[in-house]
Each structure stands twice: as C-alpha cells, then as structure tokens.
Design a protein around this motif. Structure first.
Motif, PDB file in Angstrom:
ATOM      1  N   LYS B  45      -6.290  -7.214  -8.620  1.00 21.15           N
ATOM      2  CA  LYS B  45      -5.348  -6.278  -7.993  1.00 21.15           C
ATOM      3  C   LYS B  45      -4.255  -5.826  -8.940  1.00 21.15           C
ATOM      4  N   ASN B  48      -5.223  -2.320 -10.613  1.00 27.35           N
ATOM      5  CA  ASN B  48      -4.883  -1.023 -10.016  1.00 27.35           C
ATOM      6  C   ASN B  48      -3.497  -1.082  -9.366  1.00 27.35           C
ATOM      7  N   LEU B  50      -2.065  -2.930  -7.226  1.00 22.68           N
ATOM      8  CA  LEU B  50      -1.763  -3.363  -5.857  1.00 22.68           C
ATOM      9  C   LEU B  50      -0.803  -4.535  -5.941  1.00 22.68           C
ATOM     10  N   GLU B  71      -0.166   5.926  -7.839  1.00 23.83           N
ATOM     11  CA  GLU B  71      -1.093   6.620  -6.942  1.00 23.83           C
ATOM     12  C   GLU B  71      -2.148   7.402  -7.722  1.00 23.83           C
ATOM     13  N   ARG B  74      -4.634   4.934  -9.135  1.00 25.78           N
ATOM     14  CA  ARG B  74      -5.599   4.385  -8.173  1.00 25.78           C
ATOM     15  C   ARG B  74      -6.674   5.393  -7.801  1.00 25.78           C
ATOM     16  N   ARG B  75      -6.310   6.681  -7.799  1.00 26.27           N
ATOM     17  CA  ARG B  75      -7.320   7.680  -7.456  1.00 26.27           C
ATOM     18  C   ARG B  75      -8.416   7.737  -8.509  1.00 26.27           C
ATOM     19  N   TYR B  79     -12.504   1.111  -5.855  1.00 25.21           N
ATOM     20  CA  TYR B  79     -12.136  -0.234  -5.404  1.00 25.21           C
ATOM     21  C   TYR B  79     -13.009  -0.584  -4.209  1.00 25.21           C
ATOM     22  N   LEU B  81     -13.900  -3.666  -1.426  1.00 29.92           N
ATOM     23  CA  LEU B  81     -13.389  -4.939  -0.909  1.00 29.92           C
ATOM     24  C   LEU B  81     -14.467  -5.698  -0.152  1.00 29.92           C
ATOM     25  N   GLY B  85     -12.989  -2.625   4.294  1.00 33.21           N
ATOM     26  CA  GLY B  85     -11.755  -1.860   4.477  1.00 33.21           C
ATOM     27  C   GLY B  85     -11.986  -0.414   4.850  1.00 33.21           C
TER      28      GLY B  85
END
Ligand SMILES: Nc1ncnc2c1ncn2[C@@H]1O[C@H](COP(=O)(O)OP(=O)(O)O)[C@@H](O)[C@H]1O
Ligand SMILES: [Mg+2]
Lengths: 523, 320
Positions: B45, B48, B50, B71, B74-75, B79, B81, B85
């Motif tokens: 995490k 990216n 988080l 932001e 992250r785009r 990712y 999970l 999610g």
C-alpha cells in the motif's frame, strides 16, 4: 353537548375548508423543517465522520435537544424568534436533526472499508469517494433517518398551534379544551394518516434498488421544496392588529363567538396556547389576547384589560362555598370567612398573583403579607376544638386564598385547619365538597353557573346583565340542589378578558372592546 | 522499473515494515511472500500511497512517487484486492469503467476496451448489466482484475488476489493469469501467503518476516540456495512439489540422454518446468515426450529418464 351527537363526518364536511387549510399547513411545516434539517444534518453528519473526535459531542447535543419537551422548546423559541412559523420550524428542525445526523454518521461509517479503499486506490478524490461511493451506499440508512424525522415532525407539528403556527393541532387542542370529541378527531385522524402515509412512502423509497435510488435522490429536494410551499398557501389575512386566542376561547359563546356575534369584532386571529400568549403580547407579536382578568402576568407584562361594555363575559366573582352542615358544626366559621369579603379588588388580586407566579414568593407569605397590611392578621391561637377542612384547585390564586382562610381561622377561632390543596379541576374539588371530604373551597360564580349548574343558554344571557344577578342565582340554586352556601364575594372578578399592551391601548385610545372594534373598522 | 529503498512504517509500537528495499524490473513479477502480519500489505500500500511511509524512498520509472499527486499516481497503477472491493451499487460495466471515467475517456473507447477485456478474461457480455453480488466469487475476482487492467497501467499491485477463492477456482484462475498476454508486459507485485502461488506466478520472490525481507531471489534460488533455516523451513512442507515447479527442463538438459524414439507429437519447449513436463505424461498417455532446446536440438525422453535426470541434478546442488 349537542356537538357530540353530530357524526364525525358531518363535522369534518362542515369544517372542510379549515381542515384542508390546516392539513396543508401541517404538511408544509413538517417538510420545511425537514428540508432545513437535511440541509444542516447531512453535512454535519458527514463532517463528523471525518472528524471522529467531534462525533460524540455533536450527537450528544442533538440527543439532548431531542429530550427537551416539545412545549418547553417552543417556549424557549418565543423570546428569540417570536411566535408563528419561524419558531415552530426551528423547533421542529431541532427535533429532526438527531435522526438525520446519527444515520448519516452510521451510514457512512458503515460503508465497507474494502470498497472505500478500492475507490481511493483507483484514484478518486475525497469528494468523488464521498459522492460516488459513501453517500450512495449509506443512502438506505440515511433515508431511514429521514423517515424517522418525518414521522417525529408530523407528530410534533401538532404542537405548533400553541405558538400560532397553525396545523392540525388547532383542531386537536381546541377540541381538548372544549371537550369536543369530533373536533379532536378531526385533527388527530388526519395527523395520524399523514404520519402513516409519509412513513409508508419513504419505506418504498428506501427499498428501491441502487439504480432507481439515484433518480429518487435527485428529485427529492424538489419534492421537499414543493411540499414545504404548502405552508404558505392558506395564509391570506389582513387587519391592523393581530389577536391571539386560546383554543378554548375560540370555541366558546362567552369567548370569540360572542365577540363576533355581539360586538361584530373582525380581527386577524391566531390560535395560541395560554402558556406563551402573554409573553407574545409583550413581545409585540400579538396585540390583543384573551386572558384572565386577575392573572399575575397582566402586571408582569404591562398589559391592560379592555372593558367588556356589552357584557359578553359572565362574571367570575370568587367567594367561599361552604357545606351548610359545616356552618352549623363550626358556628364561628361564617363570620371568620366573611372577614375577607370585599377586601380584594381585581388589581389587588392581580398583584398577589404576580407575587407568587412571577416573583416566586410562597402563597403563605403572600397571604400573610396581605393580611398584615390589611390589619386582619392575628397569631395562631393553637385551637383544638375541631378541624376545618379547606380545599383548593390546583393554581396559584386558589393557594393564596386557602392560605388566607387558614390564617384567619387559626387566628380568630379555636378550630384547627386541615388543607387539601391542589384538588385538580372544578369537578374534583366540587365532588370532594359534596362528598364531605372538605368543608369549603373558593369558587367563582361563572364556574358555578356554567360548569356546575350547567344553566341553559337563555338563563345565562339574562343573568349577564348585572353582576349581582349571577351571584344571586348560584346562591339560590346551590342551597336548593346541594345544601351548599355561597358566602359573601371576596371582591375580585376573575373573568375572561381581552387585553392589550398598556402603551398601545393608550396610543390608540382603546379602553373598551367597542373602542377596539371602532378602531379596527376605521380605515 | 520499481525501486524501493529503506521503507519503514510503524503503527503505534508495531513496526509493520522495518527497512525494506528491492527492485523490480519492467515486465517482472515479484511476489511478497510471508505469514500473516509480516508487513506485506503495508509494503504494497505504500507503493500507491494508500499508506504514507515514515521513511524510505519509492521510485517508479525513476520518478519519486512521494512527490507526485497521489490521485494521478493511483490512476496509473492497477490495484487488485483480496475481497475484490467492487462497488456493490455499480453494475459490472460501471465497475470496470471507473478509472476510464476518472481519466475522462469517451464512451466508445471505454466500451471497446471493456469488450476486449471481457474476451480475454472469459467473461460473458451478459454479465455487464449485472451487479457484483449476482456473480460467483471467481467471476467477481476476474472483474476486479478487469477493473485494474482497463486503463492498461504499466504497474499492477495485487494483494492476495486469489485468497478468497476455493482451490479449484484458484487453480483455474492461476492458469488464466499466466496465459494472459496483458500481464506479460506488466510490472507486477503480488502479495501472497501461499508458497505455491508465489512459485507458480512469480519471477522472483521476496520472503518476508517481521517487517523485513529475509531473502529475495528466483524460486530456484530460494529452494536450492536458502539463506538460512527460516527460508528452508518455510519451504520444507511442499518442497518436492516446489522443486518440480522451480526446475526447468533446460536445467536438466545435460542429464537427459540424447536421441531416443522419435514420436510424431510436437516438441515441448525446454522452458517448461518439470511439474508441467510430468503432467504431459498424464495427458498424452505416451511413453515418451519430445523436448526441444533453443538450438533446436530435440530429445525424446521417458518418465524414468526424466526422474533420473532430476536425481542427478539434485546431487549436484550444494547442500546448504
Ligand atoms: N492501520 C493499522 N493500524 C495498526 N496496525 C496495523 C495497521 N495495519 C497493519 N497493522 C499491523 O502491522 C503489521 C503488518 O500488517 P500487514 O501489512 O497487514 O501484514 P500482512 O499483509 O503481511 O498480513 C501487523 O502486525 C498489523 O497488525
Ligand atoms: Mg495482508
């Protein structure tokens, strides 16, 4: 009561206009306050999910607001916002706040953490996470909060009529005061139906799936606004002065009906509770109110009684009503009780009430001060030859009178005294007297005439010509029917009265009700 | 290329990540392997953002990501999970289209890309209008993968992506995962506690313990040159199977006899691992299989010959 025989439907049909107006007002009040509550509660609920340390405080305050009794909350609003729609809306919105804030908070905190994380991980901004993920997923819970708030508001809105904001409470509380079941039901049934219908409609919205909820949430603000506007539909008044009358006064022949028929008085009238009426008059929210002529608040708020020159309010002279057998058993009693006769005028009684109700002095102290000033006071002789039982109704003036009689009996005779004060309303204390639970209590001639003897309308109208005729009539009838004797009147007349602020009455040269009518009619 | 140096993250008194450094080459798959609580997720995490590291540096393609807009960063990173999610209030199509929407792609481009991915991930078009809760666990996980891949990010972070699946489904998705051409080009960091999964999917493995990397290397390096007892013990239980997966035919090439019977079936690549080669005997029911090395030399070998070569190879490994 002949209204009782009229079927409910008949009453509702007859009052359809009023009923429709009140229903619209009721819906309007409910939704204006709900709308504002959502505008405040939703952002606040969101805010405390971001600042969790504040959540306890905010939810605590909203919770405390909800435990304040509605009448008290409405009362608090008057000094701040006056009477009418504003304080009612604020009070309602304060009640609606807790469920909305709490459900927004729990709804958003309850959103699956993995889903939120995924949203952030894909590059959504905080705002996008809120709008696209948290709010939609919390929406069923938030809607449940709004649903609760709506039902609470429909209920509490009935109390809005206490501060002249209208709504179905006008019928409900008018009906209670006038003991008119039809009137109560005509207000209560639509109010209950409104609660059920709104609850049901919102439960449908809550059950919509995600797709449809998106649309529903978009039209909701528009719908809320439209419903809110209903409040303003029925209001089309226009007169120089505003009157505030209690629901009871509104429906009585010796009240508003008499004002209209005997005086032809046309005034913009709103219905309001006795508890806040005087204050509202002082705050210039109201110009004319219906009150009791010896109420302590007259003095406290600097009001003046308008002379009832056409005699529509029957006299309410106070005098002790005694069992005849008690007079025989206690030979000294009549003479002693009559010591007070003629000593207390309207203004003196107002002053005494002011001291207990407003300055919070004890009735005993007020009674003693008065007797001392009048040189009537004598110390307790500690008598043991029999016990006189005094009763009283459950309000300040009666407590003062009961205290005076206690002191007089103990000071002038060898009797002891037992007091049974606070015997509820007329019926309870009168039954206590006829059932030999007490020996006497102070009563009012008007009450004796209307409530106890229930004299026919014709008789009442004839008696109203002179103030002595009522006294004579009740004295005669009470002996005949109940073997009870009215002793000599104490002096004051605690009747219905119209009152205005002293200053305004002087400026407008209004002394009598006829003056008031003339002023209203003049252009 | 991802370059991580001296990452540290402390939660209260727990040192979740305690000085981790590694590099991942473009197109390479690195598995972060270790028992629960050893700091794998926290490490992932931080890549990216988080989670923000207490100290240390992270470079992706020579850019310090701690200085980028999180932001935007992250785009550009996929990712995936464990519990997928997926947004329960979005349809499958809307779920996959989240990043394209954030990147303001037009609808036609988004639709084209979604259709392309559907085919590759063996998903049905009819699923697009369904909500995630209406699909099976395996389908949900594929959609989670599609969502991460849709904008074709060069880097993919996966946190126990197959952990919630039953064994059969997992084995199937592992196969698809390896076959997916989209993934061959990507730099992937895969978090797992499953030793087999790491051996099967990763080019290199970082074995972690208590916030630190104990050993990082290829599966064969970990197996045959374990740095210490922790590494050896960690792999001990499934050792034989892991070795079969870690050893390629090319490793055994010199121990295999030349010639042999010529069979008609097409020759297999020497890049094949021993496990897969053994499976061929089961599928083809043939006595021998043919393998061909990079110089186009073909050997036909029997099951016994393959096992003999394995035994010789083993005796030559250092006894560490
Ligand atoms: N947000 C957090 N707050 C406190 N402790 C955490 C948090 N996240 C992880 N930890 C702790 O850090 C350690 C490493 O956690 P994690 O990275 O999730 O391990 P893994 O993914 O390897 O199972 C664990 O001891 C865990 O309890
Ligand atoms: Mg983890």
């Amino acid at each position: 009561m002949n209204e009782q025989q009229q079927p409910l439907w008949g009453f509702m049909a007859q009052q359809a206009d009023k009923l429709a107006a009140q229903t619209l007002q009721h819906i309007g009040l409910t939704f204006i306050s709900l709308f504002i509550a959502v505008l405040i509660g939703l952002p606040l609920g969101i805010y405390i999910t971001r600042k969790k340390s504040l959540s306890g405080l905010v939810l605590g305050i909203a919770g405390v607001l909800q435990t304040i009794p509605s009448i008290a909350l409405l009362g608090f609003m008057i000094p701040l916002l006056g009477i009418g729609a504003k304080p009612a809306i604020v009070a309602l919105l304060l009640y609606a706040l807790l469920p909305i804030i709490r459900n927004t908070f729990t709804g958003i905190t309850g959103v699956d953490a993995t889903v939120k994380e995924a949203a952030v991980a894909m590059g959504m901004s905080k705002w996008q996470v809120l709008v696209k993920v948290e709010l939609p997923l919390a929406m069923p819970v938030i809607l449940a909060g709004i649903r609760t708030a709506t039902v609470i508001n429909v209920g509490v809105a009935t109390l809005a009529s206490y501060i002249a904001a209208g709504g179905l409470g006008e019928f409900i509380f008018g009906g209670i005061s006038l003991n008119n079941t039809n009137m109560i039901l005509a207000g209560a049934i639509p109010a209950a139906l409104l609660a059920i219908i709104f609850d049901f409609l919102l439960s449908l919205v809550q059950k919509l799936n995600f797709k449809k909820i998106k649309g529903a949430v978009k039209i909701a603000p528009v719908l809320l606004l439209l419903l809110s506007c209903l409040y303003f539909v029925p209001s089309a008044y226009g007169s120089k002065l505003t009157a505030g009358f209690t629901p009871e006064f509104m429906g009585r022949q010796d009240g508003n009906l008499g004002l209209q028929s005997k005086y032809g008085l046309k005034i913009h009238t709103i219905v309001i509770s006795d508890a806040v009426m005087y204050k509202a008059a002082q705050e210039k929210e109201l110009d004319v109110i219906s009150g009791y002529s010896t109420d302590g608040r007259l003095k406290a708020y600097d009001l003046v009684v308008l002379d009832d020159d056409k005699k529509i309010f029957p006299p309410y002279y106070a005098a002790p009503v005694v069992r005849e057998d008690a007079l025989r058993k206690f030979p000294q009693l009549e003479k002693t009780l009559n010591l007070l006769a003629g000593t207390i005028t309207d203004s003196v009684m107002t002053e005494l009430n002011y001291k207990t109700d407003y300055l919070h002095q004890s009735p005993e102290r007020v009674a003693k001060d008065f007797l001392v000033a009048k040189k009537l006071y004598r110390v307790d002789r500690g008598g043991k030859s029999g016990v006189v039982r005094i009763g009283s109704k459950i309000f300040g003036e009666q407590y003062i009178l009961a205290s005076m009689y206690t002191m007089l009996i103990k000071g002038y005779t060898d009797y002891d005294v037992a007091t049974k004060t606070g015997l509820g309303g007329t019926k309870i204390v009168f039954d206590a007297l006829t059932n030999d639970q007490i020996d006497f209590y102070p009563e009012y001639t008007g009450t004796g005439l209307l409530a106890i003897l229930q004299a026919p309308t014709k008789t009442v109208e004839q008696l109203q010509v002179s103030k002595d005729s009522t006294y004579n009539y009740v004295t005669r009838e009470f002996v005949k029917r109940y073997q009870l004797k009215w002793l000599r009147p104490i002096g004051f007349n605690n009747a219905y009265a119209l009152m205005m602020r002293q200053k305004q009455a002087k400026e407008l040269h209004i002394k009598t009700i006829t003056d008031l009518k003339r002023y209203l009619d003049s252009k | 290329m991802i370059k991580v140096d001296g990452l540290v993250k402390t939660f209260g008194t727990t040192k979740a990540v305690d000085g981790i450094s590694f590099e991942v080459a473009n197109g390479e798959t690195l598995a972060l392997l270790g028992t629960s609580g050893c700091g794998k997720t926290t490490t992932l995490k931080m890549l990216n953002r988080l989670i923000e590291p207490d100290s240390g540096s992270i470079y992706i393609n020579d850019k310090n990501i701690l200085e980028e807009n999180p932001e935007a960063l992250r785009r550009g990173i996929g990712y995936v999970l464990q519990n997928n999610g997926l947004f329960p209030h979005y349809t499958v199509a809307e779920n996959i289209a989240i990043v394209p929407q954030l990147l303001k792609w037009d609808k036609a481009k988004t639709d084209r890309r979604i259709n392309e991915l559907l085919g590759k991930l063996h998903l049905d078009k009819g699923h697009l209008t369904a909500y995630p809760s209406e699909l099976s666990g395996g389908q949900q996980q594929r959609i989670g993968l599609a969502r991460a891949l849709v904008a074709d990010p060069p880097v993919l972070l996966m946190d126990e992506p197959f952990g919630a699946l039953d064994n059969v489904t997992r084995a199937k998705i592992h196969g698809e995962f390896k076959a997916l051409d989209e993934l061959k080009r990507k730099t992937i960091i895969l978090v797992t506690h499953d030793v087999q999964e790491a051996f099967e999917l990763a080019d290199r493995i970082a074995l972690m313990d208590k916030g630190k990397i104990v050993q990082i290397g290829t599966p064969a390096e970990l197996l045959f040159a374990p740095k210490n007892n922790f590494v050896r013990d960690f792999l001990q239980e499934q050792r034989l199977q892991l070795e079969f997966r870690a050893i390629k035919i090319s490793d055994l090439w010199e121990h295999l006899p030349t010639g042999g019977d010529k069979v008609k079936s097409p020759a297999l690549s020497t890049e094949l691992d021993l496990w897969s080669a053994l499976e061929q005997f089961k599928f083809s029911k043939a006595e021998t299989i043919q393998v061909k090395n990079s110089e186009d030399v073909i050997k036909a070998i029997s099951f016994e010959q393959l096992m003999a070569a394995y035994a010789q190879y083993k005796t030559l490994q250092p006894h560490e």
